[in-house]
Write an enzyme that holds these catalytic residues in place. Structure first.
Site, short mmCIF file in Angstrom:
data_model
loop_
_atom_site.label_atom_id
_atom_site.label_comp_id
_atom_site.label_asym_id
_atom_site.label_seq_id
_atom_site.Cartn_x
_atom_site.Cartn_y
_atom_site.Cartn_z
N ILE A 144 5.42 -3.19 -7.43
CA ILE A 144 4.41 -2.32 -8.03
C ILE A 144 5.29 -0.99 -7.40
CG2 ILE A 144 2.53 -0.93 -7.83
CD1 ILE A 144 1.02 -4.10 -7.73
N ARG A 145 5.76 0.39 -7.50
CA ARG A 145 6.93 0.87 -6.80
C ARG A 145 7.46 0.48 -6.01
NH1 ARG A 145 3.39 4.13 -4.78
NH2 ARG A 145 0.49 2.91 -5.53
N ARG A 188 12.89 3.31 -0.44
CA ARG A 188 11.29 3.09 -1.01
C ARG A 188 11.24 3.49 -2.45
NH1 ARG A 188 7.31 7.01 1.92
NH2 ARG A 188 5.63 6.09 0.40
N GLY A 212 1.16 -1.16 -0.23
CA GLY A 212 -0.15 -0.20 0.22
C GLY A 212 1.13 0.87 0.05
N GLU A 213 0.60 2.38 0.55
CA GLU A 213 1.33 3.15 1.23
C GLU A 213 2.51 3.03 2.51
OE1 GLU A 213 1.99 4.89 -1.99
OE2 GLU A 213 4.10 5.74 -0.74
N SER A 214 2.81 3.29 2.86
CA SER A 214 3.73 3.24 3.78
C SER A 214 3.96 3.68 4.75
CB SER A 214 5.38 2.98 3.81
OG SER A 214 5.75 3.56 3.38
N GLU A 229 -0.04 -11.64 -3.32
CA GLU A 229 -1.19 -11.63 -3.54
C GLU A 229 -1.14 -11.24 -4.59
OE1 GLU A 229 1.12 -9.37 -2.05
OE2 GLU A 229 -0.05 -7.57 -2.09
N CYS A 250 5.88 -5.02 0.38
CA CYS A 250 6.73 -4.48 -0.26
C CYS A 250 6.58 -3.15 1.08
CB CYS A 250 5.04 -4.31 -1.26
SG CYS A 250 5.76 -2.75 -2.48
N HIS A 300 4.76 -8.49 -4.51
CA HIS A 300 3.50 -9.01 -3.75
C HIS A 300 2.58 -10.47 -4.52
CE1 HIS A 300 2.03 -4.33 -2.84
NE2 HIS A 300 3.23 -4.59 -3.49
N1 GLN Z 1 5.78 2.94 -2.58
C1 GLN Z 1 5.23 2.58 -1.55
C2 GLN Z 1 5.75 2.90 -0.23
O1 GLN Z 1 6.80 3.13 -0.74
C3 GLN Z 1 4.91 1.19 -1.59
C4 GLN Z 1 4.16 0.20 -3.40
C5 GLN Z 1 3.32 -0.37 -2.57
O2 GLN Z 1 2.93 -1.66 -1.60
N2 GLN Z 1 3.34 -1.68 -3.56
O3 GLN Z 1 5.35 2.76 0.37
#
Ligand code: GLN
Length: 203
Positions: A137-138, A108, A49-51, A175, A81, A173
Protein backbone atom coordinates in the site's frame (compact mmCIF):
# COMPACT_ATOMS: atom_id res chain seq x y z
CA UNK A 1 8.95 -19.36 26.17
CA UNK A 2 6.57 -16.40 26.38
CA UNK A 3 7.85 -13.26 24.65
CA UNK A 4 6.50 -9.71 25.00
CA UNK A 5 6.21 -8.08 21.60
CA UNK A 6 5.32 -4.41 21.42
CA UNK A 7 3.63 -2.53 18.59
CA UNK A 8 4.46 1.17 18.39
CA UNK A 9 0.96 2.57 18.79
CA UNK A 10 0.98 6.17 17.56
CA UNK A 11 -0.57 5.74 14.14
CA UNK A 12 -1.12 3.17 11.39
CA UNK A 13 -1.87 -0.56 11.35
CA UNK A 14 -1.51 -1.07 15.11
CA UNK A 15 -4.68 -3.08 15.78
CA UNK A 16 -3.99 -5.34 12.82
CA UNK A 17 -0.50 -6.23 14.15
CA UNK A 18 -1.93 -6.71 17.66
CA UNK A 19 -4.54 -9.11 16.22
CA UNK A 20 -1.96 -11.13 14.31
CA UNK A 21 0.31 -11.35 17.38
CA UNK A 22 -2.57 -12.38 19.64
CA UNK A 23 -3.17 -15.41 17.38
CA UNK A 24 0.33 -16.73 18.15
CA UNK A 25 0.88 -18.86 21.19
CA UNK A 26 3.81 -17.84 23.39
CA UNK A 27 3.45 -14.17 22.40
CA UNK A 28 2.13 -11.44 24.68
CA UNK A 29 1.29 -8.40 22.49
CA UNK A 30 1.52 -4.90 23.99
CA UNK A 31 0.86 -1.45 22.62
CA UNK A 32 3.83 0.89 23.12
CA UNK A 33 3.49 4.66 23.43
CA UNK A 34 5.64 5.41 26.49
CA UNK A 35 9.11 4.63 27.78
CA UNK A 36 7.78 2.42 30.59
CA UNK A 37 5.83 0.39 28.01
CA UNK A 38 8.92 0.17 25.80
CA UNK A 39 10.88 -1.15 28.78
CA UNK A 40 8.51 -4.11 29.14
CA UNK A 41 8.93 -5.47 25.60
CA UNK A 42 11.47 -7.95 24.22
CA UNK A 43 10.88 -6.95 20.60
CA UNK A 44 9.11 -4.10 18.80
CA UNK A 45 7.06 -3.76 15.61
CA UNK A 46 6.99 -0.39 13.86
CA UNK A 47 3.76 -0.54 11.85
CA UNK A 48 2.78 0.84 8.47
CA UNK A 49 1.06 4.19 8.32
CA UNK A 50 2.56 7.54 7.42
CA UNK A 51 6.27 7.70 8.23
CA UNK A 52 6.34 11.51 8.54
CA UNK A 53 3.48 11.41 11.09
CA UNK A 54 4.89 8.50 13.10
CA UNK A 55 8.38 10.06 12.98
CA UNK A 56 7.03 13.37 14.30
CA UNK A 57 5.13 11.63 17.12
CA UNK A 58 8.25 9.63 18.02
CA UNK A 59 10.07 12.92 18.48
CA UNK A 60 7.16 14.71 20.22
CA UNK A 61 6.78 11.85 22.72
CA UNK A 62 10.59 11.76 23.12
CA UNK A 63 10.69 8.03 22.47
CA UNK A 64 13.08 7.99 19.49
CA UNK A 65 16.40 8.00 21.44
CA UNK A 66 15.23 5.15 23.69
CA UNK A 67 14.11 3.01 20.76
CA UNK A 68 17.46 3.65 19.03
CA UNK A 69 19.30 2.67 22.22
CA UNK A 70 17.29 -0.57 22.59
CA UNK A 71 17.90 -1.47 18.93
CA UNK A 72 21.63 -0.78 19.32
CA UNK A 73 21.60 -3.04 22.38
CA UNK A 74 20.15 -5.85 20.25
CA UNK A 75 16.37 -5.63 20.72
CA UNK A 76 14.71 -7.21 17.66
CA UNK A 77 12.69 -4.73 15.63
CA UNK A 78 10.44 -5.25 12.59
CA UNK A 79 9.48 -2.30 10.42
CA UNK A 80 6.56 -2.81 8.03
CA UNK A 81 6.21 -0.24 5.24
CA UNK A 82 6.32 3.16 7.01
CA UNK A 83 8.14 1.32 9.84
CA UNK A 84 10.83 0.34 7.36
CA UNK A 85 11.21 4.00 6.34
CA UNK A 86 11.62 4.93 10.03
CA UNK A 87 14.55 2.52 10.43
CA UNK A 88 16.46 3.52 7.26
CA UNK A 89 19.71 5.44 7.38
CA UNK A 90 18.76 7.25 4.21
CA UNK A 91 15.53 8.28 2.49
CA UNK A 92 16.05 8.84 -1.26
CA UNK A 93 15.15 12.37 -2.28
CA UNK A 94 16.85 14.09 0.61
CA UNK A 95 14.30 13.87 3.44
CA UNK A 96 15.93 13.57 6.88
CA UNK A 97 16.11 10.02 8.26
CA UNK A 98 14.12 9.19 11.42
CA UNK A 99 15.68 6.48 13.63
CA UNK A 100 18.67 6.19 11.26
CA UNK A 101 19.78 2.69 12.35
CA UNK A 102 19.62 0.30 9.38
CA UNK A 103 22.00 0.36 6.41
CA UNK A 104 19.33 0.72 3.75
CA UNK A 105 18.36 3.51 1.37
CA UNK A 106 14.57 3.54 0.90
CA UNK A 107 12.37 5.31 -1.62
CA UNK A 108 8.96 6.35 -0.31
CA UNK A 109 5.83 5.79 -2.40
CA UNK A 110 8.07 4.04 -4.89
CA UNK A 111 5.25 2.27 -6.76
CA UNK A 112 3.54 5.32 -8.22
CA UNK A 113 0.39 5.38 -10.35
CA UNK A 114 -1.44 2.13 -11.03
CA UNK A 115 0.89 0.02 -8.92
CA UNK A 116 0.32 2.29 -5.92
CA UNK A 117 -1.40 -0.58 -4.09
CA UNK A 118 -1.26 -4.23 -5.17
CA UNK A 119 -0.89 -7.76 -3.90
CA UNK A 120 1.05 -10.79 -5.04
CA UNK A 121 2.15 -14.24 -3.81
CA UNK A 122 5.78 -15.24 -3.47
CA UNK A 123 8.02 -17.79 -1.87
CA UNK A 124 10.58 -16.52 0.67
CA UNK A 125 12.55 -19.55 1.92
CA UNK A 126 13.94 -17.68 4.97
CA UNK A 127 10.37 -17.05 6.21
CA UNK A 128 8.37 -20.18 5.29
CA UNK A 129 8.09 -23.07 2.85
CA UNK A 130 4.59 -22.07 1.73
CA UNK A 131 3.69 -19.27 -0.70
CA UNK A 132 3.20 -15.97 1.10
CA UNK A 133 0.64 -13.27 0.27
CA UNK A 134 2.20 -9.79 0.08
CA UNK A 135 0.04 -6.65 0.25
CA UNK A 136 1.63 -3.36 -0.83
CA UNK A 137 0.00 0.00 0.00
CA UNK A 138 1.77 3.13 -1.25
CA UNK A 139 4.83 1.10 -0.44
CA UNK A 140 8.51 2.01 -0.33
CA UNK A 141 11.21 -0.19 -1.80
CA UNK A 142 14.88 -0.50 -0.85
CA UNK A 143 17.28 1.01 -3.37
CA UNK A 144 20.59 0.23 -1.70
CA UNK A 145 21.91 -1.96 1.08
CA UNK A 146 25.32 -2.31 2.73
CA UNK A 147 27.12 -5.64 2.97
CA UNK A 148 25.69 -6.04 6.49
CA UNK A 149 22.18 -6.41 5.09
CA UNK A 150 20.75 -9.73 3.89
CA UNK A 151 18.22 -9.35 1.09
CA UNK A 152 15.27 -11.69 1.72
CA UNK A 153 12.94 -10.87 -1.17
CA UNK A 154 12.97 -8.95 -4.44
CA UNK A 155 9.96 -8.23 -6.66
CA UNK A 156 10.82 -7.13 -10.21
CA UNK A 157 14.40 -6.52 -9.11
CA UNK A 158 13.37 -4.23 -6.24
CA UNK A 159 14.22 -5.23 -2.68
CA UNK A 160 11.07 -5.53 -0.53
CA UNK A 161 12.27 -7.52 2.49
CA UNK A 162 15.65 -7.52 4.25
CA UNK A 163 17.39 -8.22 7.51
CA UNK A 164 20.41 -6.75 9.28
CA UNK A 165 21.10 -8.64 12.53
CA UNK A 166 18.22 -7.75 14.90
CA UNK A 167 16.51 -5.49 12.33
CA UNK A 168 13.93 -6.91 9.92
CA UNK A 169 12.03 -4.86 7.34
CA UNK A 170 9.24 -5.49 4.84
CA UNK A 171 7.81 -3.04 2.28
CA UNK A 172 4.47 -4.83 2.56
CA UNK A 173 1.83 -5.52 5.20
CA UNK A 174 1.58 -9.13 6.51
CA UNK A 175 -0.76 -7.86 9.26
CA UNK A 176 -3.40 -7.14 6.61
CA UNK A 177 -3.54 -10.81 5.60
CA UNK A 178 -4.68 -13.91 7.49
CA UNK A 179 -1.20 -15.39 7.05
CA UNK A 180 0.89 -15.48 10.25
CA UNK A 181 4.25 -16.65 8.88
CA UNK A 182 5.99 -13.25 9.10
CA UNK A 183 4.77 -12.73 12.68
CA UNK A 184 5.94 -16.25 13.56
CA UNK A 185 9.33 -15.50 11.97
CA UNK A 186 9.70 -12.28 13.99
CA UNK A 187 8.54 -13.98 17.23
CA UNK A 188 11.25 -16.59 16.53
CA UNK A 189 13.90 -13.86 16.27
CA UNK A 190 12.69 -12.38 19.59
CA UNK A 191 12.68 -15.76 21.37
CA UNK A 192 16.14 -16.61 20.01
CA UNK A 193 17.48 -13.24 21.18
CA UNK A 194 16.11 -13.83 24.69
CA UNK A 195 17.65 -17.30 24.89
CA UNK A 196 21.03 -15.89 23.84
CA UNK A 197 20.79 -13.17 26.50
CA UNK A 198 20.02 -15.80 29.16
CA UNK A 199 22.99 -17.89 28.08
CA UNK A 200 25.35 -14.93 28.13
CA UNK A 201 24.20 -13.91 31.64
CA UNK A 202 25.28 -17.29 33.01
CA UNK A 203 28.83 -16.89 31.73
N1 GLN B 1 3.53 5.95 1.97
C1 GLN B 1 3.78 5.82 3.37
C2 GLN B 1 5.02 6.61 3.79
O1 GLN B 1 5.73 7.05 2.96
C3 GLN B 1 3.95 4.37 3.77
C4 GLN B 1 2.70 3.60 3.45
C5 GLN B 1 2.40 2.47 4.36
O2 GLN B 1 2.95 2.35 5.46
N2 GLN B 1 1.45 1.68 3.94
O3 GLN B 1 5.25 6.78 4.93
Amino acid sequence: MLVNIGVLAFQGSVIEHMNSLSRLKDVNPLEVKTLSELNTVDGLILPGGESTTIGKLLRDFELAPYIIERINMGMPVWGTCAGMILLARKIAGGENPHLDVMDIVVRRNAYGGQLDSFSTNVSIPEIAESQLPLVFIRAPWIEEVSEKVKVLCKINDKIVAARQDNMFVTSFHPELTENLEFHKYFAGIVAHNMLEKKTSCKK
